[in-house]
Scaffold this active site. Structure first.
Site, PDB file in Angstrom:
ATOM      1  N   THR A 183       0.831  -1.206   0.000  1.00  0.00           N
ATOM      2  CA  THR A 183       0.000   0.000   0.000  1.00  0.00           C
ATOM      3  C   THR A 183       0.866   1.257   0.000  1.00  0.00           C
ATOM      4  O   THR A 183       1.965   1.239   0.542  1.00  0.00           O
ATOM      5  CB  THR A 183      -0.875  -0.044   1.270  1.00  0.00           C
ATOM      6  OG1 THR A 183      -1.830  -1.079   1.099  1.00  0.00           O
ATOM      7  CG2 THR A 183      -1.580   1.255   1.549  1.00  0.00           C
ATOM      8  N   ARG A 211     -14.321  -6.914  -0.352  1.00  0.00           N
ATOM      9  CA  ARG A 211     -13.586  -6.702   0.906  1.00  0.00           C
ATOM     10  C   ARG A 211     -13.062  -5.257   0.974  1.00  0.00           C
ATOM     11  O   ARG A 211     -12.511  -4.737   0.017  1.00  0.00           O
ATOM     12  CB  ARG A 211     -12.422  -7.686   0.993  1.00  0.00           C
ATOM     13  CG  ARG A 211     -11.573  -7.555   2.276  1.00  0.00           C
ATOM     14  CD  ARG A 211     -10.314  -6.721   2.038  1.00  0.00           C
ATOM     15  NE  ARG A 211      -9.438  -6.704   3.205  1.00  0.00           N
ATOM     16  CZ  ARG A 211      -8.348  -5.949   3.306  1.00  0.00           C
ATOM     17  NH1 ARG A 211      -8.006  -5.159   2.313  1.00  0.00           N
ATOM     18  NH2 ARG A 211      -7.609  -5.967   4.378  1.00  0.00           N
ATOM     19  N   ASP A 214      -8.448  -1.095   5.682  1.00  0.00           N
ATOM     20  CA  ASP A 214      -8.373   0.153   6.456  1.00  0.00           C
ATOM     21  C   ASP A 214      -8.054   1.371   5.586  1.00  0.00           C
ATOM     22  O   ASP A 214      -8.428   2.497   5.937  1.00  0.00           O
ATOM     23  CB  ASP A 214      -7.283   0.033   7.533  1.00  0.00           C
ATOM     24  CG  ASP A 214      -5.908  -0.211   6.917  1.00  0.00           C
ATOM     25  OD1 ASP A 214      -5.792  -1.119   6.074  1.00  0.00           O
ATOM     26  OD2 ASP A 214      -4.965   0.512   7.272  1.00  0.00           O
ATOM     27  N   THR A 234      -0.127   1.486   6.843  1.00  0.00           N
ATOM     28  CA  THR A 234      -0.001   0.287   6.015  1.00  0.00           C
ATOM     29  C   THR A 234       0.140  -0.917   6.935  1.00  0.00           C
ATOM     30  O   THR A 234       0.875  -0.862   7.922  1.00  0.00           O
ATOM     31  CB  THR A 234       1.203   0.359   5.063  1.00  0.00           C
ATOM     32  OG1 THR A 234       1.364  -0.935   4.453  1.00  0.00           O
ATOM     33  CG2 THR A 234       2.487   0.740   5.763  1.00  0.00           C
TER      34      THR A 234
HETATM   35  N1  ASP Z   1      -3.762  -1.974   4.758  1.00  0.00           N
HETATM   36  C1  ASP Z   1      -3.971  -2.594   3.482  1.00  0.00           C
HETATM   37  C2  ASP Z   1      -5.228  -3.404   3.512  1.00  0.00           C
HETATM   38  O1  ASP Z   1      -5.443  -4.131   4.460  1.00  0.00           O
HETATM   39  C3  ASP Z   1      -2.861  -3.489   3.076  1.00  0.00           C
HETATM   40  C4  ASP Z   1      -1.531  -2.828   3.014  1.00  0.00           C
HETATM   41  O2  ASP Z   1      -1.221  -1.968   3.854  1.00  0.00           O
HETATM   42  O3  ASP Z   1      -0.761  -3.178   2.108  1.00  0.00           O
HETATM   43  O4  ASP Z   1      -5.967  -3.362   2.559  1.00  0.00           O
END
Ligand code: ASP
Length: 316
Positions: A183, A211, A214, A234
């Site tokens: 992310t 889905r 966050d 992230t």
């Molecule tokens: N926080 C992100 C999610 O759960 C994943 C990520 O940080 O790469 O969608």
């Protein structure tokens, strides 16, 4: 890279970006790959920095920096987004302006080239904060937002991750058996003293259709308030949602008078660890202090403040 400008002796300003946290192990990384990730972080920083250095707004700097990272295929956002269970790319993004507490977010959108631009459009040109799926795509068309074909979002590495995850009935956080969250996000403080934060992601490999993590949730993955700080997260979204991570950092500063450093450390290295959640965040406060804590092996990250040397790092 040292950047000295006329604004050096004036007010503080700065920008920080991340390209995801997780089990990023130096011995599993090639020099070439490392350079690509670092270049992405540097480009994003330079793009955002120029905007605030010229007196532009933190919100524009954040949008521009995140857009650069969305265009890099190596990060899990925009072009390099992971595949969901149906073999599609469902994208999430959010942005927040700390001056007026305005915010915009989108989730589960498909074929949007730069979801962060759409999130900003929602903030500035709709009467809503959060639009999802086909409703967000209809809004995007009405605003002339760029769409791309499925082929644009195809990367061989993500395809292999998806095939592996499907074969083993797994839901993967970005990178094979290594947990890595690609992310992207940015936080900035401009010369007017305004804070902003933005986050964009493809979510989790092989995630269920619909889905939501966050990243698009204001308060969980993204938060900005001029009185406290701007935060972009992230990590494992299911935990970050329940821990309301980004707002928690701000609330600890607001209600407990904590410094940014103390608040960010408490949330990432104590509260999240106790929950069993892996990840990190970047944050900047109204004095220009920048914190980038993570409880995983690494986090693609960097920052640039007025008059200081830009910093780019991956590992601890
Ligand atoms: N926080 C992100 C999610 O759960 C994943 C990520 O940080 O790469 O969608």
């Amino acid at each position: 890279m040292v950047i000295f400008t006329d604004s050096y002796n004036m007010k503080k300003f700065g920008i920080a970006v991340h390209g995801g946290a997780g089990t990023i192990l130096q011995d599993k990384m090639t020099h070439e790959k490392e350079e690509v990730f670092k270049q992405g972080i540097k480009d994003a920083l330079a793009t955002g920095y120029v905007i605030i250095d010229k007196g532009g707004s933190a919100i524009d700097a954040v949008e521009a920096a995140v857009r650069v990272l969305e265009d890099y295929p190596c990060f899990n956002a925009g072009r390099g987004a992971v595949f969901n269970h149906e073999g599609k790319h469902e994208l999430d993004a959010s942005i927040m302006d700390g001056k007026l507490l305005h915010a915009g977010a989108v989730s589960c959108v498909k074929n949007i080239k730069n979801p962060i631009i759409l999130a900003k459009e929602v903030m500035q040109h709709s009467e809503h904060v959060f639009l999802c799926a086909s409703g967000a795509e209809v809004f995007a068309r009405s605003r002339g937002i760029a769409f791309e074909t499925d082929a644009y979002f195809f990367t061989a590495e993500r395809y292999e991750q998806w095939q592996y995850s499907r074969a083993h009935d797994l839901m993967q956080l970005d990178h094979g058996s290594e947990k890595k969250f690609g992310t992207v996000g940015a936080v900035a403080l401009d010369l007017q003293g305004n804070l902003a934060a933005g986050t964009s992601t493809g979510g989790i490999t092989n995630k269920r259709y619909g889905r939501v993590g966050d990243s698009p949730l204001i308060g969980s993955g993204t938060y900005a308030n001029n009185n406290t700080c701007a935060v972009s997260c992230t990590g494992h979204g299911e935990y970050f949602i329940r821990a309301v991570v980004a707002y928690d950092v701000s609330a600890l500063m607001e209600y407990k008078d904590m410094l940014l450093k103390e608040a960010a450390d408490l949330v990432v290295n104590h509260k999240l660890v106790e929950l069993g959640a892996e990840g990190g965040l970047i944050a900047i406060d109204s004095f220009g202090n920048i914190e980038m804590p993570f409880n995983s092996a690494g986090m693609y990250r960097g920052y640039c403040k007025n008059g200081e040397e830009a910093m780019v790092a991956i590992y601890r």
